[in-house]
Structure formats: C-alpha cells, structure tokens
Design a protein around this motif. Sequence first.
Motif, PDB file in Angstrom:
ATOM      1  N   HIS A 294      33.805  12.189  -7.110  1.00 45.92           N
ATOM      2  CA  HIS A 294      33.973  11.582  -5.784  1.00 45.92           C
ATOM      3  C   HIS A 294      34.668  12.520  -4.804  1.00 45.92           C
ATOM      4  N   SER A 295      35.750  13.150  -5.259  1.00 43.22           N
ATOM      5  CA  SER A 295      36.545  13.909  -4.296  1.00 43.22           C
ATOM      6  C   SER A 295      37.295  15.042  -4.981  1.00 43.22           C
ATOM      7  N   VAL A 300      35.114  14.763   0.199  1.00 39.64           N
ATOM      8  CA  VAL A 300      34.350  13.729  -0.496  1.00 39.64           C
ATOM      9  C   VAL A 300      32.980  14.277  -0.862  1.00 39.64           C
ATOM     10  N   SER A 303      29.613   9.450  -3.503  1.00 41.44           N
ATOM     11  CA  SER A 303      30.124   8.105  -3.204  1.00 41.44           C
ATOM     12  C   SER A 303      29.102   7.057  -3.612  1.00 41.44           C
ATOM     13  N   SER A 316      37.626   4.215  -1.965  1.00 47.70           N
ATOM     14  CA  SER A 316      38.090   5.590  -2.125  1.00 47.70           C
ATOM     15  C   SER A 316      39.608   5.632  -2.051  1.00 47.70           C
ATOM     16  N   LYS A 318      41.928   8.293  -1.393  1.00 48.20           N
ATOM     17  CA  LYS A 318      41.988   9.683  -0.961  1.00 48.20           C
ATOM     18  C   LYS A 318      43.293  10.353  -1.369  1.00 48.20           C
ATOM     19  N   ILE A 323      38.397   7.300  -7.093  1.00 51.01           N
ATOM     20  CA  ILE A 323      38.013   5.972  -6.636  1.00 51.01           C
ATOM     21  C   ILE A 323      38.954   4.935  -7.234  1.00 51.01           C
TER      22      ILE A 323
END
Length: 679
Positions: A294-295, A300, A303, A316, A318, A323
């Motif tokens: 995801h990140s 990102v 998703s 999300s 962050k 997630i």
Amino acid sequence: MPLQEKTLGAALNEPLTRHSTLCRREAGAFQQAIKSGEPVVVACTQEKRLFASLAEQTEGAVSPIRFVNIREVAGWSRDAALASPKIAALLAAAQLPEPEPVATVTYKSAGRLLIIGPLEQAERAAGLVGEALEITLFAQGGTGAQERQWLVLGGRIDSIKGWLGAFQVAWTQDNPINLDLCTRCNACVAACPEQAIGLDYQIDLDKCRDHRACVKACEVAGAIDFTRQPMGQTESFDLVLDLRAEPAFTQHALPQGYFHWDGADLSTLLRLRDLIGEFEKPKFFAYKQRLCAHSRNETVGCSACIDICSAEAISSDKSRQQIKVNANLCVGCGACTTVCPTGALTYAYPRATEQGLKFKTLLATYAQAGGKNAVLLLHSQERGQALVEELGRAARLGVAQGVPANVIPVALWHTASLGLEAWLSAVAFGAAQVVVLTTREEAPQYRDGLRTQMDVAQAILGGLGYAGTHFKLLRADTTADLDQELRLLASDRPAVPATTARFAVAPEKRSTLELALDHLALQAPDRPEAIALPAAGSPLGSIAVDKEKCTLCLACVSACPASALQDNALLPQLRFIEKNCVQCGLCATTCPESAITLEPRLLLTAQRKEARVLNETQPYACVRCGKPFGTLKAIEAMLGKLAGHSMFQGAAQERLKMCGDCRVIDIYSATNEAKITDL
C-alpha cells in the motif's frame, strides 16, 4: 433417480448402504451410526432439524454429523442419470474436516435502539418492536401521538458512525423547543399566530415572526427558549432504525446493527428484537504488514483493497505506512484478499488450505467416478444457494432442466472471496471451467473485481495454448436465468492439462499461484517466452527502466515491498527478480526521474526466477581521495542542476565532487572563506 450405491462406494473407497426413508422408518440406522464415533454424512438437508433432535435423544451419540444436498443439485435434473460422479464428489467433500476455528470479533448489545424518521412513522415502528428494546426517537418532522411513550430528540443529525453495540450519533439541537421538556399540551400550537409550530413540536423558523407568544404559553414547562445557542451533542446506541428516504450510510454493505427500513418488511423489526446480548463472528481476514504494497516512504502504491471494500472497513494509515481494517465493520466478503497482489491480506475462514483441499477432493473424486469436463459453480451460501436449490425443484416439476451433471456447485461465504490463484489451482486439479454465480447480493465493484481477475487468468491459459473459455462470471436473479446460463456452458469444452496436479494449496497466496503456474506451464500445449497480461489487476509482470533518465539513486529499491528490486553492494547496479514483482507501481511512483514503467506479463523462461541487471553505471570517485561514493550519472545530474545556484560556485561546487569525509576536511582547512565564527 435411483442411487447407484455400488458405483458411489467404489469412487469413495467404502461400502455404502442406500437409505430412502432415513428420517422415518429407518431412523434407527441413523441412531446406530451416530454412536460409532465416526463422522456421519446425511445426504439430505431437508430434515436437518429432525436429525439434530434425534441425535439429542440418542444415548451415546458421539459422532459429528454433516449434511450435504444431493437432491436439488444432482438428483433433480434432466441429467440425473449421469450425476453419479457429481454425487460421489459431493459426498467426498462432505467428509472433509470442519474448518479450524479462528479468532472471533465480539459485539455487545443492551438493546438501546434509536429510531430516526417522521414522528408518526417512528412511533409506529416503536410500537411494533414492543417492550423488548430501550427506544429513543429522533423526530424528523411529522405528527406525533398525544401520549408520549418514548424519549424524543430533535434537531439536525450531523453524523452516525459505528456498528452493533457501538453507534455514535452526533447531532445539533438547533430548535427553540426542547422536546425532552415539552409536555405536548399544544398551548404553543394554539398560541402561534403564524402556525409555525406543528404537531412534531418544533418551530419552523422560516415562518416565525418573533411574536414569542409561544414562550408565554409555555411558561410552566419552560420548553421554549429562543436565546438558546445551537448545542452539539453525542450519544451512544446499540441499534439504529432509519426511516428516512436517504440512509445514513451509502456503502453497499451496511454496518451490522443499522437498518434502513421501508416501513413494509416486518422481518427487519423481528431481527431488531433478536439483537440483544453478546454476539460473535469469525475474524475473516489476516493481515501481514510486511507484505503490504500500500505505502512506502509516504508514497501510496496499491490501494486495491480500499477501493473494492463494500463495507468501507479498510482505510489508509499514512502515519504507519499501512492499511487499517476495522474488524467490526468487515462483513467477510473477502474481496480485499482476492484483489491483494501480495497476499498481505488473506482469507482466514475458511483458510486457503482448507478451500484448496475441498476443490482437490471434489475434482479428484469426480474424475475417479468417471466424470468428464468438470465445472465448478461457485456461489454464495445465501441467495446463490437458494437459487441453485430452487432450480432443482423447478426441474423436479418439469419447468426447468436443472443443474447439469458436470456442474458441481460449491457454496462460499461470499463469491468474491476467491480469485486468480484459487481458480488456476482448480484448473490444475482438473476443472475444465470455474464459473462464479453472482446475484443481486454482490456489490457492483465485486463483479468488476472478479471480471478483472478472470481476464488475467484467461490470458494466462490462452497464452499457454489451452483453448476455450475456462472462467465465466454469471449473473442470475431467477431460476430461469440460471437454467439458461448453465445450459449455455454445455457448448464449451475447454482444454485442460493432460495430468492433474498433486500440489497442496499453500497458506501464502503467491506460493499457491507459483505452484499452479508451474504445473500449467509444464503441461501447456504452447510455451511462448512471455505472455502479455491485461494492465488492470495483473499481479505478475516486469518493469522497464529508461537508462537515460535513471541515475541509480535506488529509491525504487527501498520502496519495493516484495524485494523484486535489489541493489548490489559491490557495484552500482539495479537488479530485478521478476517472480517477486506484484505490479503495485510503488517503484514507478517513487522514482524521482520517472524512469520506470510497468510491463504486465508472465515470463516463462528460467530468467523469471533469477536476478537480472536493469541498469548499471560507473562509480564516481572522490576528486580528493579517489574513494567511490556515488554513481557517475547521479553526481553529474546533481552538478548540472546546481551549476547556476549562487551557493554552489567555485570551491563549493568542487566539494560536491568529494566524498563526505573529504568535504568536511576541505571546509575546515580552507583559509580563504568566511566562517560563522568570524562574524
């Protein structure tokens, strides 16, 4: 259709005795069997309640009892004479162990119900629910009864969040009349010259002309105060019944404990009455953050799970580069696990290994009993199951043809819970087709996600030379629709591997996918060097690096969650292992030079599992000590970008060509530069 017990017994490797009135005259045989301690399979689901009662009354009954429906899905069909292989497969699958228990999610409800809507409708609903629940009404206009039986709130609802046992309702009390203090004496209604007060006991401020006659009429109760400032309030409820035209939640899967009622379906109110106490459901998912694409580095990439979740249970995080899945909102559809390219999200109940064993057992038994051209029909255990059984009953009445003999129905908690790796494994185990039946139950994004996965799976088999259509997504809401769709399958005879696979489905998604691909490629009629795959939804592929743009900064290496991109500790190189790539796009998004593009494909050569160099360059040596400290392209790019900057001229520019140690030495040894200590 007369059951062929000898044929079935041979396929199952055990002697079978046919019972045609087991729930009546032959009940003694059932009671004797459940004393043996061995699992007992009852091939009829109609009398489950009766068999359960018999088991309770039978002294010494210790055997686990399982039920399987062979009547509607096999015996009641125009193909019934050919259905023995399918019946054998269903009986074999029924003997498999029950899924292992998993962690559970708990809900606690004390029965605090909030009913939102026009007052007369809300009071009617409250009256139907009865005294079982602790009821609060939130009036949205309308006319109320004179007798006040329940607490009534009023104002503007700002938000409703939560789930069964934990709803938080925020509203603003912005009307001069406090409904909690109002005695419904109607004095204000009679006193208002503009008729701005109705029998919902709220003031229409657009009509009010500030006569304040209502305030004087309400002196005793003191419920009306025009000087009161709008006040925000929050209160907790266990259940919410929403009678408004527009629901508070717009997602397809509503939170458990929230009901949007049309005022007609009384089953909704019956369900409300039962939602008092403590409830548990399986925790349907498992999450491994280290695999999540995801990140990375506040960028990102993937998703897919967030986009497809119909319950809006995934968000999300962050701050933690991952997630978040709200287990209380999760409805167990498994769509997130299907579209997850890495296997960071996996379906936990049943586990992948258990589902894989079921497919393998069904298909192996079907083939052993002489069945050909097996089709797995995956459907939901609610509307999908009901539709399949309705089709069987329609065939019994002669108004439909029923489920074909080669179509094996498999009930899933949700049709979106299985995807690419499970379907390809089923083909490797001997299925000619995998068909997913969807009804009005499924959210639109689920059908889109399944279709995308099928496009990728079909591209793989087509590229390997397996002719025909192996994957189909059906939509049916009536028995006539389903009957027609299933009959159309008979015209397809897709090519299958000459030898069925023997591997066991692994807990890890990528491991299962690799096992299935290896088997299908080994048996393939064609074996090209590479197969191009659809860009949407492909979890397989390569990347292309523009060597003119790439400076080998290696930001992509730190961003890659699957270790597909790697550096070389000895040389300035960017290396790539295609087998690991999940096509999440984090490398392309992270690259400061926009030098990376994705190439969805399946490479079939040995190079797929080996590290190969995508780009390399000469190291840049320090102009003072000669030690390599960067790449030639990176240093040249930096010098080019800073050449016109006033702070990087002369000696300062030369220091950019030095390693970190020499740069510090040069700064402190310089005699012709002003220092901060000199000022």
